[in-house]
Design a protein around this motif. Structure first.
Motif, short mmCIF file in Angstrom:
data_model
loop_
_atom_site.label_atom_id
_atom_site.label_comp_id
_atom_site.label_asym_id
_atom_site.label_seq_id
_atom_site.Cartn_x
_atom_site.Cartn_y
_atom_site.Cartn_z
N GLN A 17 0.81 -1.22 0.00
CA GLN A 17 0.00 0.00 0.00
C GLN A 17 0.84 1.27 0.00
O GLN A 17 0.31 2.36 -0.18
N THR A 18 2.16 1.15 0.19
CA THR A 18 3.01 2.34 0.24
C THR A 18 3.61 2.70 -1.12
O THR A 18 4.21 3.77 -1.26
N HIS A 19 3.50 1.82 -2.08
CA HIS A 19 4.17 2.06 -3.37
C HIS A 19 3.61 3.32 -4.02
O HIS A 19 2.40 3.52 -4.06
N PRO A 20 4.48 4.21 -4.54
CA PRO A 20 3.99 5.42 -5.20
C PRO A 20 2.96 5.13 -6.29
O PRO A 20 2.09 5.97 -6.55
N GLN A 21 3.04 3.96 -6.91
CA GLN A 21 2.04 3.60 -7.90
C GLN A 21 0.64 3.57 -7.29
O GLN A 21 -0.32 4.08 -7.88
N ARG A 22 0.52 2.98 -6.09
CA ARG A 22 -0.78 2.91 -5.42
C ARG A 22 -1.26 4.32 -5.09
O ARG A 22 -2.44 4.64 -5.27
N LEU A 23 -0.36 5.17 -4.62
CA LEU A 23 -0.72 6.54 -4.26
C LEU A 23 -1.17 7.32 -5.49
O LEU A 23 -2.18 8.05 -5.46
N ALA A 24 -0.44 7.14 -6.59
CA ALA A 24 -0.77 7.86 -7.82
C ALA A 24 -2.10 7.39 -8.40
O ALA A 24 -2.84 8.18 -9.00
N ILE A 37 5.48 8.75 -11.48
CA ILE A 37 6.21 7.91 -10.53
C ILE A 37 7.57 7.47 -11.05
O ILE A 37 8.50 7.26 -10.27
N GLU A 38 7.71 7.34 -12.38
CA GLU A 38 8.97 6.82 -12.93
C GLU A 38 10.16 7.70 -12.60
O GLU A 38 11.29 7.21 -12.46
N THR A 106 12.64 19.09 -2.04
CA THR A 106 11.24 18.67 -2.07
C THR A 106 11.12 17.24 -2.60
O THR A 106 12.00 16.75 -3.32
N PHE A 107 9.99 16.63 -2.28
CA PHE A 107 9.75 15.24 -2.68
C PHE A 107 8.34 15.10 -3.25
O PHE A 107 7.40 15.73 -2.78
N ASP A 108 8.24 14.25 -4.25
CA ASP A 108 6.95 14.00 -4.88
C ASP A 108 6.10 13.03 -4.07
O ASP A 108 4.87 13.11 -4.09
N TYR A 109 6.77 12.12 -3.38
CA TYR A 109 6.07 11.15 -2.53
C TYR A 109 6.84 11.00 -1.21
O TYR A 109 8.06 10.79 -1.22
N ILE A 110 6.12 11.15 -0.12
CA ILE A 110 6.70 10.95 1.21
C ILE A 110 5.96 9.78 1.86
O ILE A 110 4.73 9.80 1.98
N ILE A 111 6.72 8.78 2.28
CA ILE A 111 6.15 7.56 2.87
C ILE A 111 6.52 7.50 4.34
O ILE A 111 7.69 7.65 4.71
N LYS A 132 4.36 19.15 5.10
CA LYS A 132 3.96 20.51 4.70
C LYS A 132 5.08 21.22 3.95
O LYS A 132 4.85 21.87 2.91
N ASN A 133 6.30 21.10 4.45
CA ASN A 133 7.41 21.89 3.92
C ASN A 133 8.15 21.24 2.75
O ASN A 133 8.74 21.95 1.93
N LEU A 134 8.10 19.91 2.65
CA LEU A 134 8.92 19.23 1.66
C LEU A 134 8.13 18.59 0.52
O LEU A 134 8.73 18.08 -0.42
N LEU A 135 6.81 18.57 0.61
CA LEU A 135 6.04 18.02 -0.51
C LEU A 135 6.11 18.95 -1.71
O LEU A 135 5.99 20.18 -1.58
N SER A 136 6.30 18.37 -2.90
CA SER A 136 6.22 19.17 -4.13
C SER A 136 4.78 19.66 -4.31
O SER A 136 3.87 19.25 -3.58
N GLU A 137 4.56 20.50 -5.29
CA GLU A 137 3.26 21.16 -5.44
C GLU A 137 2.11 20.16 -5.51
O GLU A 137 1.07 20.35 -4.89
N THR A 138 2.28 19.10 -6.27
CA THR A 138 1.22 18.08 -6.36
C THR A 138 1.67 16.76 -5.71
O THR A 138 1.18 15.68 -6.06
N GLY A 139 2.60 16.89 -4.76
CA GLY A 139 3.11 15.71 -4.09
C GLY A 139 2.08 15.07 -3.17
O GLY A 139 1.09 15.69 -2.77
N ILE A 140 2.32 13.80 -2.82
CA ILE A 140 1.41 13.03 -1.97
C ILE A 140 2.19 12.43 -0.81
O ILE A 140 3.26 11.84 -1.01
N ALA A 141 1.66 12.59 0.39
CA ALA A 141 2.26 11.97 1.58
C ALA A 141 1.39 10.80 2.03
O ALA A 141 0.17 10.88 2.02
N TYR A 142 2.06 9.73 2.40
CA TYR A 142 1.38 8.54 2.94
C TYR A 142 1.76 8.41 4.41
O TYR A 142 2.96 8.41 4.75
N ILE A 143 0.77 8.33 5.29
CA ILE A 143 1.02 8.13 6.72
C ILE A 143 0.09 7.03 7.22
O ILE A 143 -1.13 7.11 7.06
#
Length: 533
Positions: A17-24, A37-38, A106-111, A132-143
């Motif tokens: 469930q953490t794979h950026p593919q699932r998030l995207a 994601i690539e 910045t990061f596109d995906y934070i897990i 809040k501070n390191l997500l890219s503009e359309t980035g996604i965080a998983y918690i």
């Protein structure tokens, strides 16, 4: 600074469930433009030995993957995997996550899996701050986090274990006595038929199967702070973050409930947040995997059919997350939560499972749906793109699949996905399903077998390889050895008494029987996406 994870390291695990593919994909369903994601920049907080992150890095070689963990032992193991797999796109850092600042970029995906509930409150706020501070503009965080109401029940177990095990000095004694107090309480409760007695009895088997490291860090550590879903959403909002969705999409919708239940849920739930909180009450949910994005984005909560036209589909194998591979046949017996027979059984999905509403199915519809489902069954564990399914169905049925029929087939897949019966994919994972003359196990898995029995697969799942025979075999699947050479190596290990013979009685032709077992073991590795050549 040494941590409890240096003393009792966590077993390296991947978490699908953490794979950026699932998030995207969740983002795509809500028409949110997630980063590609690539080529993404990916950060994992509390990465352990890197098993999860490095498997992502291996699958996405153009991405940049950075992990941080406070345990130097975890990071040392991860560095070994990086070298074994020759990963140039991954970096692991042995530091506390509180050291992260804006210099990290910045990061596109934070897990952040298995961390949030198990750290002090101030560190939880730091996790939100990093997002809040390191997500890219359309980035996604998983918690991920422990949640109520389910954890109210498990807090009872935690309290018992901490009270009794806290009297012990040594860690191994704490773990042993934590198990002992649960067994004692279950066996000696005054009324086993009471609600309390039944609860203990229903859960003791689950608790007794927990690995020592999991039990210690989940139930005996100082910090374990569950919270309600609505509380998590409110805390995220204080850091300019909003809830995108859950990685288990089927938990977000009431469509799987009876009509009366759905009607009531919709009546009392003005927002998706309230709806999901009420459904948590109904499920007695105790764990969540939530996705967050910046709060200035507007989200459309309807899930249209369009995204399904540009996705890949794979049947869900109804085996457990850990698939126990054994080199010898075993007698028929009920499956436990951590094992499965030699043959992985696919859930028999039928058209009726989809409950397609407002459709009068013709014979042609039924033929198309059956053809599509048979294709997915036949190609498992590989996935197929929607366009490939249409093309192959057209060939099988010897006719053109009309646009309206394609839309109806999309509705079928949408319904099966909501029912958690199929997986969605953006890209096809790289692995082989045929046994080559010189088989190759993915290098991360080979290295993992030097210190643990759980290995990664290209499906971003875990495989439990509990048998020493297979552990030794897996380490030697480098592509340098033919099948006869592998058999000779295994025989040498038996002669050296490193391995026991896999046969109860000596066979007439040991080499022939070893080859049969070898091919069977290799095929199971292949069926679960672990072989790359």
């Amino acid at each position: 600074m040494q941590t409890s994870y240096d003393e009792i390291p966590y077993m390296g695990r991947v978490h699908a469930q953490t794979h950026p593919q699932r998030l995207a994909i969740i983002a795509k369903l809500f028409n949110f433009p997630a980063p590609k994601i690539e080529t993404a920049r990916i950060l994992e907080l509390g990465c352990g030995d890197g098993s999860n992150l490095l498997n992502i890095a291996y699958q996405l070689p153009q991405s940049t993957c950075i992990g941080i963990d406070a345990s130097s032992l975890h990071i040392e193991r991860g560095q070994g995997m990086i070298e074994a797999a020759k990963l140039s796109n991954a970096k692991l850092v042995a530091e506390n996550l509180t050291s992260i600042d804006e210099s990290w970029g910045t990061f596109d995906y934070i897990i952040c899996h298995g961390v949030f509930s198990w750290v002090p409150i101030e560190v939880q706020q730091k996790i939100f701050s990093i997002c809040k501070n390191l997500l890219s503009e359309t980035g996604i965080a998983y918690i991920s986090y422990n949640t109520y109401p389910g954890w109210h029940m498990y807090n009872m177990f935690r309290g018992m274990m901490q009270y009794h095990a806290g009297k012990m000095e040594h860690t191994e004694d704490k773990i042993a006595q934590a198990k002992a107090i649960l067994q004692f309480t279950t066996l000696h409760t005054l009324d086993s038929s009471s609600p309390y007695g039944q609860f203990l009895g229903n859960n003791i088997e689950f608790m007794s199967r927990l690995t020592d490291e999991y039990l210690f860090h989940e139930y005996l550590e100082t910090n374990n702070h569950p919270l309600y879903f609505n509380q998590f959403v409110e805390q995220a909002a204080q850091h300019s973050l909003q809830y995108l969705g859950d990685t288990e999409f089927h938990t977000m919708t009431p469509l799987n409930y009876p009509e009366e239940t759905k009607a009531t849920l919709e009546a009392i739930s003005p927002s998706i947040f309230e709806l999901e909180q009420y459904m948590d009450f109904l499920r007695c949910r105790r764990f969540r995997c939530s996705l967050l994005i910046r709060d200035h984005h507007e989200l459309k909560r309807e899930v249209p059919l369009d995204p399904f036209l540009d996705l890949r589909f794979r049947f869900r194998a109804f085996a457990q997350s850990l698939i126990d591979i054994e080199p010898t046949e075993r007698p028929e017996q009920p499956l436990s939560d951590e094992e499965h027979d030699i043959e992985t059984t696919l859930h028999a999905i039928s058209i009726n499972d989809a409950n397609i509403e407002d459709q009068d199915l013709t014979a042609a519809d039924v033929d198309l749906y059956k053809s599509a489902l048979e294709l997915l069954n036949d190609c498992y564990p590989q996935s197929l793109h929607f366009s490939e399914i249409i093309a192959q169905c057209s060939t099988t049925l010897s006719r053109v699949i009309e646009q309206e029929e394609q839309i109806d087939l999309c509705k079928l897949f949408q319904s099966l996905f909501i029912k958690n019966l199929i997986h969605l994919e953006l890209i096809a994972p790289t692995f082989v399903t045929e046994i080559s003359e010189r088989p190759i196990l993915n290098p991360l898995a080979r290295y993992q077998l030097t210190y643990q029995a759980v290995v990664n697969s290209a499906l971003h799942d875990m495989i439990l390889v509990s048998d020493p025979w297979l552990q030794q075999l897996g380490q030697r699947l480098t592509g340098e050895h033919t099948l006869p050479e592998l058999i000779e190596t295994l025989k040498e290990l038996q002669d050296q008494e490193i391995l026991e013979t896999p046969f109860e009685t000596p066979p007439e032709d040991p080499d022939k029987e070893l080859l049969v077992l070898l091919k069977k073991a290799l095929q199971i590795f292949a069926d679960h996406g672990a072989l790359i050549g």
